[in-house]
Design an enzyme around this catalytic site. Sequence first.
Site, PDB file in Angstrom:
ATOM      1  N   SER A  31       7.037  -4.578   0.445  1.00  0.00           N
ATOM      2  CA  SER A  31       6.496  -3.333   0.989  1.00  0.00           C
ATOM      3  C   SER A  31       6.491  -3.397   2.501  1.00  0.00           C
ATOM      4  O   SER A  31       6.736  -4.440   3.108  1.00  0.00           O
ATOM      5  CB  SER A  31       5.077  -3.094   0.474  1.00  0.00           C
ATOM      6  OG  SER A  31       4.162  -3.789   1.298  1.00  0.00           O
ATOM      7  N   LYS A  32       6.217  -2.240   3.087  1.00  0.00           N
ATOM      8  CA  LYS A  32       6.227  -2.158   4.555  1.00  0.00           C
ATOM      9  C   LYS A  32       5.215  -3.107   5.179  1.00  0.00           C
ATOM     10  O   LYS A  32       5.311  -3.446   6.341  1.00  0.00           O
ATOM     11  CB  LYS A  32       5.881  -0.735   5.009  1.00  0.00           C
ATOM     12  CG  LYS A  32       6.890   0.284   4.516  1.00  0.00           C
ATOM     13  CD  LYS A  32       6.591   1.678   5.024  1.00  0.00           C
ATOM     14  CE  LYS A  32       7.379   2.674   4.192  1.00  0.00           C
ATOM     15  NZ  LYS A  32       7.668   3.933   4.821  1.00  0.00           N
ATOM     16  N   ARG A  33       4.239  -3.497   4.384  1.00  0.00           N
ATOM     17  CA  ARG A  33       3.187  -4.352   4.935  1.00  0.00           C
ATOM     18  C   ARG A  33       3.549  -5.837   4.866  1.00  0.00           C
ATOM     19  O   ARG A  33       2.897  -6.661   5.485  1.00  0.00           O
ATOM     20  CB  ARG A  33       1.864  -4.101   4.201  1.00  0.00           C
ATOM     21  CG  ARG A  33       1.218  -2.787   4.558  1.00  0.00           C
ATOM     22  CD  ARG A  33       0.065  -2.463   3.629  1.00  0.00           C
ATOM     23  NE  ARG A  33       0.491  -2.399   2.243  1.00  0.00           N
ATOM     24  CZ  ARG A  33       1.109  -1.348   1.700  1.00  0.00           C
ATOM     25  NH1 ARG A  33       1.361  -0.287   2.422  1.00  0.00           N
ATOM     26  NH2 ARG A  33       1.472  -1.357   0.436  1.00  0.00           N
TER      27      ARG A  33
END
Length: 438
Positions: free
Chosen positions: A208-210
């Site tokens: 994910s983007k995180r």
Amino acid sequence: MSQVRVRFAPSPTGFFHIGSARTALFNWLYARHTGGVFILRVEDTDQTRNSEEFLNLIYNSLRWLGMNWDEGPGIGGDFGPYRQSERSAIYKEYLERLKAAGRTYEKDGALFFKISGEPQVIEDAIRGRVERTEEKDFVIVRSDGNPVFHFVNVVDDIAMKVTHVIRGEDHLSNTSKHTELFKAFGAPLPIYAHIPLILKQNGPGKMSKRDQGALIEEYQNRGFLPEALVNFLCLLGWSPKDDREKLPIEEVIRLFDLPGINQSNARFDEKKLSHMNMGYLHAMAPDACFAFARDFLAKRKVFGENAPEDAYLREVVLLCQPKIRSFEDLPGFIGYFFSDDYAIDQKAREKVFSKGDPKVRLGELVAALPAADFATDAALEALVQQLAASHGASTGDYIHPARLALSGTPVGPSFYGLLRVLGRDRVTQRLQRFLATA
Ligand code: GLU
């Protein structure tokens, strides 16, 4: 067959991450492989979540990675505008067509699409035959008047004459809604290619983007080479079917095809990316390497107001090029070339003084410097070999203490290159200073 038209259709609602970049890249590669058209379409209908800042980040990252678009914002094309927020007139027109065909109805202020309910079958270019049946009518215009993703996405693929929809597997479950809409418009279905997910480095689940290492901007800021990142992204789900990994982009364009994309998920591997980056860095031509390094050091404000002379900086950079893993290593690696104020590694110092006669050896070296030829590494190497031979010592007896004296550290670039680049005056003065305190 008619010309291939593919699109990358990002929603500017967050940072540009590895997964999006890979989707863009596979579209771009397919367009370049087939001599087709690569369209950039901005899916910015969600007013509350879009931002111009995120959009600019997408533009910048695509350009940085070399994925130039043939139609889209800033370029134009016959099927614009290319931002969905500017296409409401087109959506209205298509909506009228659905209404006229009796395929819509209103309920609670929203506009629903009447599905056919028939099984929706696609021959996905990666996954093969996929069948799914929609069971419920779905909203195409919200009660606030905004058209929903499924509707605008399909309308634009029809209006922009998109031939292949290459996108992440997370959209596979939307596809039956989309094919329902294509058919309601009487439009031919595009060829679908759903790319497997990118799994996070450790553990199960989608990246994910995180996740660490997910953001493209970060690699740019860290001085990664875009060619290396692109090469790495190519291999996230695609391979040339042999063991080659470092592939020039022209070669990937030649070999790339949709059936060559793996069905299984790809796992993100930051070590592999770093290794790829190092390979590209070591292979850089001198001019390119120096230009990139100078730029990077300036961006990092490594020298503050006192930028060094280009000629000297160039020598330093090229000397260190084979020894650094990434441009990020460079500032920490080259400090002593630009300042006499560096600490001496105490452990290394103890080691150097634990055997032999380092002070005598350094004295011999200093004495030989005035007549030494500093023009080439080979001449300096010959000098040290000659010293060693005439004093019954080994070259290491000179190299280890001298390197420590000249740089403060036992690791660094080639020793003879170090002498040559520092130059006679600096070398003499630093060795004398070291001897005076030894
Ligand atoms: N805006 C969608 C996304 O960012 C595009 C989906 C598609 O490619 O059809 O995921």
